[in-house]
Enzyme design. Structure first.
Site, PDB file in Angstrom:
ATOM      1  N   ASP A  27     -58.807  20.180  21.816  1.00 23.76           N
ATOM      2  CA  ASP A  27     -58.353  20.811  20.466  1.00 23.76           C
ATOM      3  C   ASP A  27     -57.232  19.665  20.930  1.00 23.76           C
ATOM      4  O   ASP A  27     -57.039  19.173  21.757  1.00 23.76           O
ATOM      5  CB  ASP A  27     -57.942  21.772  20.064  1.00 23.76           C
ATOM      6  CG  ASP A  27     -57.406  21.774  19.105  1.00 23.76           C
ATOM      7  OD1 ASP A  27     -57.513  21.101  17.765  1.00 23.76           O
ATOM      8  OD2 ASP A  27     -56.217  22.431  19.156  1.00 23.76           O
ATOM      9  N   ASP A  66     -60.493  26.077  15.571  1.00 23.93           N
ATOM     10  CA  ASP A  66     -61.488  26.361  16.751  1.00 23.93           C
ATOM     11  C   ASP A  66     -62.359  26.654  17.083  1.00 23.93           C
ATOM     12  O   ASP A  66     -63.650  27.033  17.385  1.00 23.93           O
ATOM     13  CB  ASP A  66     -61.013  26.225  18.013  1.00 23.93           C
ATOM     14  CG  ASP A  66     -59.028  25.083  17.847  1.00 23.93           C
ATOM     15  OD1 ASP A  66     -59.712  23.730  16.823  1.00 23.93           O
ATOM     16  OD2 ASP A  66     -58.263  24.854  18.608  1.00 23.93           O
TER      17      ASP A  66
END
Length: 921
Positions: free
Chosen positions: A589, A798
């Site tokens: 990420d 996430d």
């Protein structure tokens, strides 16, 4: 822009066009006018369009003449990657208007122009990529296919989950069954016309496991109400009759003994407040309806299971420890040994009677679960661990009983009992089960915390015909219906998905999107349930409630990803999954993972001759009145130019004005100061020189935000603000590349920022503007390409990808939900710990291999000797105590070998980074 689907006989089958506002470039208001709605399903998405309002009958007729719908049964799809392959192959054909793939139902619907392509060409295209396709002429039975989720109690290993899965697949009408050992749940796709839930539960119960229905495909929009005053059958009939007359109600179930009414309904047509109103108006007003209190949920069930195993272990130890002491410890203490060896009858001693009496409750009361489980397992021809435990403990117990009885009847027989073996074995098994359920209990905490993001209550507004508020009412969030108008006050959470109809405010969406900067929301903008309203008051109109909300979709994605992790069948696969997961690919990420996660000033360009301190004195004096995060970053940076003893009181400002989405302006020391973006400067007729334009282009190229500053209508400087990349990010990516590990960046941020960050750290593959479900799908796509994937992230957005990955790594400074969903937590939030995790896992795996070599060496030699393999030829046999000593030596060797892991040192490359000052402690 119009969409046409054609006539569908079962409205429940229609899957609405998934909303892709940012991807398609349509603005939110235009998309809303088109009434584009979305519904994300388990394991891949499926999108179907419907008529927007305002389509005339002539337009509809023309569209029907130019487009045709075909539905295909596609056999062989197992994941979203398969669905993507089918969709891409079909879209390459000419004349294809729309393709929707439903993996769970093995269906693909295609809208196409019959003048360009036909059904047979589409069918052949699907088969050319490896799937079996059949054209479905009739869709009337589509509603019969549904998905049932079942909680299974008692599974201890992959053999158990495999047995349950095999039994479910053999039930007539079951099309697909998946069992997840980690969550203790099964997902069954079946034909509702051929079997009922009771048959599935019975099939599981027959092999020795307890089964509980969690939900079905028909309970997607379902509310459970508690009805006080429900006393008899007449009351039940009154309520059912009243509810059945309401539009949009699909199913009603009443449990009179619990005063519980369960209602399945169409959320587009009706909602729970309508049901409460109907129930309370039924009869003479003797009924009172409220939301049924939640009990026995996933978290509650896990907690009850943990308590149950703890109590079993505790009682087992109460009896087993004295047995162990009398047989293994007290025999070495002379006084106690003499007392225990005292004879009662013939050769029967007090110690033997005590051990017999203490071990019996452990064997038959505490250990009865193993008898029940082994009986059912053997009856169904699927031996499991219960069978092994029952065999082992029975052999030790009943031989001991025989030895004791013979000693009691003989004056010469010296007995040898193994009561401690049976009781301690059961205790150790129960200890293992307790630790296992304790660990499994953590798997549901991520989902629980996700659901906790939604507020418990909401403020419902009643508007008159002119849009004025006539009434405010606080209600439970579960009672929100579509098209309700909800008031969101500063500091409150957004109660549901919707769009703003009045007010402006900054909304912190980091818990959903992962991006740290609050987003300005004004009339027409979409908001997401569970996000945090920072300052202004918003009035929003609800568009998605309950199971259709973005938060619920993320929960389902996490559940789906957990379910998709089927139990591995081979030992090697199991080992490689947990100890060497990070071989061929790592998905990073961006915000908070590769970057610090906090906006800060990175560069200042002065266009006029003035001191930097004076410049920031003027700018901070204005920005300190703003709540915008970029303003806070400027104020924080300006403090660096002040001495420690100076106060944080900035120069007084007058005529402060905030221009939403553009900047701020005020009078400071009798000079007009404007701080904002390029649009604000042009609006105030401030000339922007070429040098400033060039600098703005540079900042955008580096994924930075350029803030312009003018004093008395003259541009004096530009401030560049960025979320900086972590110091060691570039070096970490470089080291991973040298280790033959591919790095990929997946972020919800824009493409420009994503490419700039990726270029800075050395990542070649970038996926930008990715929503949570897209991140999870990307992970699955990589797995379909035979990559063993690790996901590194820190936000709620996430969590689906963290669960879907072979190994999820959460940044320690990230959200609790991301940490709960991950397998590994990087406590110091250092990226270099990713490398340490890889290296340590490989080192651990090598140690495990060495342990197996030692253990096998002991067992390959000792077991045959203990079984008497040498006795016929040499007369050598292995006494039980020697066999026990050999087993202990085997365990001791493995433990000592494992303890050498304490000598592990991280790679020297990371020490070099620390010497360079790139690590963050």
């Amino acid at each position: 822009m119009h969409f046409q689907l054609g006539k569908v006989k079962q409205p429940n089958y229609i899957l609405y066009l998934q909303e892709r506002i940012y991807e398609s470039g349509c603005n939110q208001r235009y998309a809303r006018e088109m009434r584009v709605e979305s519904r994300i399903r388990y394991q891949g998405y499926s999108s179907m369009p419907e008529y927007p309002k305002g389509v005339s009958s002539d337009e509809e007729k023309n569209m029907q003449e130019s487009e045709t719908k075909a539905l295909f049964s596609v056999i062989g799809m197992t994941c979203s990657a398969c669905a993507g392959s089918v969709e891409k192959a079909i879209k390459r054909l000419p004349g294809i208007k729309e393709v929707a793939v439903d993996v769970l139902k093995d269906r693909t619907q295609v809208i196409f122009s019959p003048s360009s392509v036909n059904e047979e060409t589409i069918r052949q295209t699907i088969e050319d990529i490896g799937f079996k396709a059949t054209l479905i002429e009739e869709t009337a039975n589509e509603k019969c296919i549904w998905v049932c989720r079942i909680r299974i109690v008692g599974m201890a290993c992959t053999s158990c989950s495999g047995a349950v899965e095999s039994v479910l697949k053999l039930v007539p009408g079951v099309q697909r069954a998946q069992v997840a050992l980690a969550t203790g749940e099964a997902e069954v796709k079946c034909d509702h016309k051929l079997l009922s839930c009771k048959e599935l539960l019975q099939a599981i119960d027959d092999i020795g496991f307890e089964a509980i229905i969690v939900g079905t495909g028909e309970s997607r929009n379902k509310i459970q109400l508690k009805v006080d005053g429900l006393c008899n059958e007449n009351n039940v009939q009154m309520i059912v009759s009243s509810l059945e007359g309401q539009p949009g109600i699909q199913d009603i179930q009443v449990e009179a003994e619990l005063h519980k009414v369960s209602i399945s309904y169409l959320a587009d047509v009706t909602g729970p407040r309508n049901f409460i109103r109907v129930i309370e108006s039924t009869g003479s007003g003797q009924f009172k309806a409220t939301i049924f209190p939640e009990r026995g949920g996933r978290g509650t069930h896990k907690q009850e299971e943990i308590i149950q195993h703890y109590n079993s272990l505790l009682w087992s130890l109460v009896f087993s420890i004295p047995v162990f002491l009398t047989s293994m410890i007290f025999m070495y203490i002379p006084v106690l040994k003499d007392g225990l060896d005292m004879k009662i009858v013939n050769m029967l001693s007090i110690g033997e009677v005590l051990r017999w009496a203490l071990s019996t409750p452990v064997q038959f009361i505490i250990g009865r679960r193993f008898y029940a489980g082994s009986y059912k397992a053997l009856r169904n021809g699927s031996p499991n661990m219960d069978v092994l435990v029952a065999l082992g403990t029975n052999a030790a117990y009943f031989y001991s009983v025989y030895s004791v009885l013979r000693a009691a009847s003989s004056p010469n027989f010296k007995s040898t009992d193994f009561f401690e073996t049976s009781s301690m074995l059961i205790s150790f098994i129960l200890l293992g089960k307790y630790l296992e359920v304790l660990a499994k209990g953590k798997t549901c905490q991520a989902i629980t915390k996700l659901m906790d993001l939604a507020p418990e209550t909401a403020i419902l507004l009643t508007l008159d015909d002119e849009g004025n508020v006539t009434k405010e009412e606080e209600i439970e969030s579960q009672l929100i219906q579509k098209n309700d108008v909800i008031k969101i006050i500063p500091g409150a959470k957004v109660a549901c998905d919707g769009f703003v109809i009045r007010g402006e405010s900054n909304v912190n969406e980091s818990m959903i999107t992962g991006e740290p900067r609050p987003v300005i929301k004004r009339k027409g903008d979409a908001v997401i349930g569970g996000t945090f309203n920072e300052n202004g008051v918003l009035h929003i109109r609800a568009t998605k409630v309950g199971s259709e909300s973005a938060l619920s979709q993320i929960v389902r994605l996490v559940e789906s990803a957990q379910m998709a992790k089927a139990p591995v069948q081979k030992f090697a696969d199991r080992i490689s999954k947990f100890f060497v997961p990070l071989v061929e690919c790592i998905v990073f990420d961006k915000t908070g993972t590769l970057t610090i996660g906090k906006p800060m000033v990175v560069e200042t360009r002065l266009l006029k001759s003035m001191a930097l301190r004076e410049f920031y004195e003027m700018v901070a004096a204005v920005e300190v009145n703003s709540e915008h995060p970029l303003a806070k970053a400027i104020v924080e940076y300006a403090k660096k130019f002040r001495e420690e003893e100076e106060s944080n009181v900035w120069p007084e400002v007058k005529q402060f004005e905030s221009i939403t989405g553009q900047g701020v302006m005020a009078v400071v020391r009798n000079r007009e100061v404007i701080v904002g973006n390029k649009r604000l400067m042009l609006k105030k007729n401030v000339a922007i020189p070429v040098s400033a334009e060039n600098f703005l282009e540079e900042t955008e190229g580096f994924a930075q935000t350029g803030i312009l500053v003018s004093i008395d209508h003259e541009l004096v400087g530009v401030v560049a603000i960025s979320d900086p990349v972590k110091p060691a990010a570039q070096e970490v990516i470089s080291i991973l590349t040298s280790m033959q590990i591919k790095s990929i960046l997946v972020t919800g941020d824009n493409w420009g920022t994503a490419h700039a960050v990726a270029k800075e750290v050395g990542i070649g593959t970038v996926i930008a503007e990715a929503k949570p479900e897209v991140k999870a799908e990307k992970v699955k796509d990589l797995q379909a390409l035979n990559f063993v994937v690790a996901m590194v992230g820190d936000g709620i957005n996430d969590s689906p990808a963290l669960v879907a990955a072979d190994i999820g790594m959460a940044i320690g400074a990230g959200t609790d939900i991301a940490i709960e969903a991950a397998d590994i937590v990087l406590m110091k939030s250092n990226l270099e710990d990713v490398i340490t995790a890889i290296d340590l896992s490989r080192y651990t795996f090598r140690r495990i291999c060495l342990n197996y070599i030692w253990a096998l060496a002991y067992n390959l030699i000792a077991i045959p000797v203990a079984a008497g393999a040498l006795f016929p030829s040499t007369g050598i046999c292995l006494p039980p105590w020697v066999a026990g000593a050999a087993m202990a030596a085997s365990s001791l060797t493995v433990v000592c070998c494992s303890l050498l892991l304490k000598n592990y040192r991280r790679p020297k490359k990371l020490d070099a980074l620390e010497l360079q000052g790139l690590t963050v402690e």
